[in-house]
Design an enzyme around this catalytic site. Structure first.
Site, PDB file in Angstrom:
ATOM      1  N   SER A 188     -38.778 -24.615 -10.249  1.00 36.77           N
ATOM      2  CA  SER A 188     -37.771 -25.479 -10.862  1.00 36.77           C
ATOM      3  C   SER A 188     -36.639 -25.914  -9.930  1.00 36.77           C
ATOM      4  O   SER A 188     -35.842 -26.777 -10.289  1.00 36.77           O
ATOM      5  CB  SER A 188     -37.172 -24.800 -12.101  1.00 36.77           C
ATOM      6  OG  SER A 188     -36.469 -23.627 -11.759  1.00 36.77           O
TER       7      SER A 188
ATOM      8  N   LYS B  19     -29.936 -22.556 -18.604  1.00 34.44           N
ATOM      9  CA  LYS B  19     -29.392 -23.099 -17.353  1.00 34.44           C
ATOM     10  C   LYS B  19     -28.130 -23.918 -17.584  1.00 34.44           C
ATOM     11  O   LYS B  19     -27.170 -23.829 -16.802  1.00 34.44           O
ATOM     12  CB  LYS B  19     -30.465 -23.935 -16.648  1.00 34.44           C
ATOM     13  CG  LYS B  19     -31.577 -23.089 -16.053  1.00 34.44           C
ATOM     14  CD  LYS B  19     -32.612 -23.921 -15.317  1.00 34.44           C
ATOM     15  CE  LYS B  19     -33.664 -23.003 -14.686  1.00 34.44           C
ATOM     16  NZ  LYS B  19     -34.693 -23.742 -13.941  1.00 34.44           N
TER      17      LYS B  19
END
Length: 345
Positions: free
Chosen positions: A239, A284
């Site tokens: 990611s 996140k």
């Protein structure tokens, strides 16, 4: 006598409870806990030969803190702790062993870095040589002869007497085979060369009529026009690809792409600069908000099952976060957005 008996009984009950509590500490639950992780500045992690690092503004990758709910107390903590997502082990890693899951995460990070090298350099107009190095095994079907012979993380280099450098060559060779045929595979498992004879199985929803019963992808080695070093530490998964490629581009192009802003983001990247969906987007964005970040790049939703953009915008609205969300489909879209930004006052 009754008083002494009562005391003995209480002691036995207490001892039983203590034993049960101790035993419960060692009984794992089938869950992982996911929480907001770290927001890590990339200028100290990425170094491009001949590049320049500007201290005015920064680019950041984002992580998710994941832990196995190793007992019921961790599980209870997960139920009560804010911004915590609980997922079943099966959802996270399927049937992979600890070793296979570790190999997969390592491969995904290495691939992410290679893709970032290619995407970042290409966006800056530089040449990148891409050389396939084998066929990486991502999954092995349970009901096949390959199960128990091949493992996730194996890299196939040869089938029968035919060298195969990528998945296309591998599938092309198998396209001439039929179910029940035997093929001999030569592959690398963590530095050890192995051989296995495997019977092919019928395939459905596939171009080939028969196959090994595995999910593969090509493994590549990137030879960039200049040396690039990435110190990812123990960060795993793909990611960080988008932000790695942005940092590479920023160091080798004139000017300062960040213009004084603190910019974080997440998203897989391929060698052509396309941005892909990732997991843990809600965790996140919480980490990003806590870190006081100005701008957050996330993967744009393109396909019918994509949800990163929807999820992060929902989290920002629900929690009242102030960070600016910028969904992007490609690395170039992120670059274009930053190039148009006025300098931060």
């Amino acid at each position: 006598m009754s008083s002494a008996f009562s005391k003995q009984r209480k002691k036995r009950i207490l001892a039983t409870v203590i034993v049960l509590v101790i035993i419960s500490l060692f009984i794992p639950t089938p869950y992982y806990l996911y929480q907001p992780g770290s927001v890590e500045e990339l200028g100290t992690k990425v170094t491009v030969e001949g590049g320049e690092k500007d201290p005015s503004g920064n680019l950041y990758l984002t992580t998710v803190l994941s832990m196995r709910a190793s007992n019921i107390y961790y599980l209870a903590y997960g139920w009560l702790a804010p911004h915590t997502d609980m997922r079943k082990v099966k959802e996270v890693r399927g049937d992979l062993s600890d070793e296979e899951y570790s190999r997969l995460l390592k491969h995904m990070m290495e691939s992410s870095q290679n893709h970032a090298f290619a995407a970042g350099l290409r966006a800056a107009g530089e040449k990148v040589d891409i050389k396939p190095t084998g066929v990486f095994v991502r999954d092995v079907r349970e009901d096949t002869d390959a199960k128990g012979k091949l493992e996730v993380g194996d890299v196939i280099h040869q089938v029968d007497d035919q060298s195969v450098s990528d998945s296309n060559a591998f599938l092309e060779y198998l396209s001439h085979k039929k179910s029940g045929d035997i093929v001999e595979l030569q592959f690398d498992r963590e530095g050890t060369i192995k051989k296995e004879s495997i019977e092919l199985v019928p395939l459905t929803n596939s171009v080939n009529k028969a196959g090994i019963g595995i999910v593969t992808e090509s493994q590549f080695n990137i030879e960039p026009s200049r040396e690039i070093r990435i110190d990812a530490g123990d960060i795993g998964g793909p990611s960080a690809g988008l932000m790695f490629s942005l940092e590479i581009y920023n160091q080798i192009t004139p000017g300062n792409l960040t213009k004084g802003y603190e910019i974080a983001g997440t998203g897989e990247i391929d060698m052509d600069g396309n941005v892909g969906q990732i997991g843990g987007i809600r965790e996140k964005i919480t980490a990003v908000e806590r870190a006081g970040i100005d701008i957050f790049f996330c993967p744009a939703d393109i396909g019918p099952y994509d949800s990163n953009e929807k999820d992060v915008l929902d989290e920002v609205k629900t929690e009242g976060y102030k960070v600016k969300i910028v969904p992007v489909k490609t690395l170039q879209e992120a670059i274009n957005y930053l190039e148009k930004l006025p300098p931060k006052e």
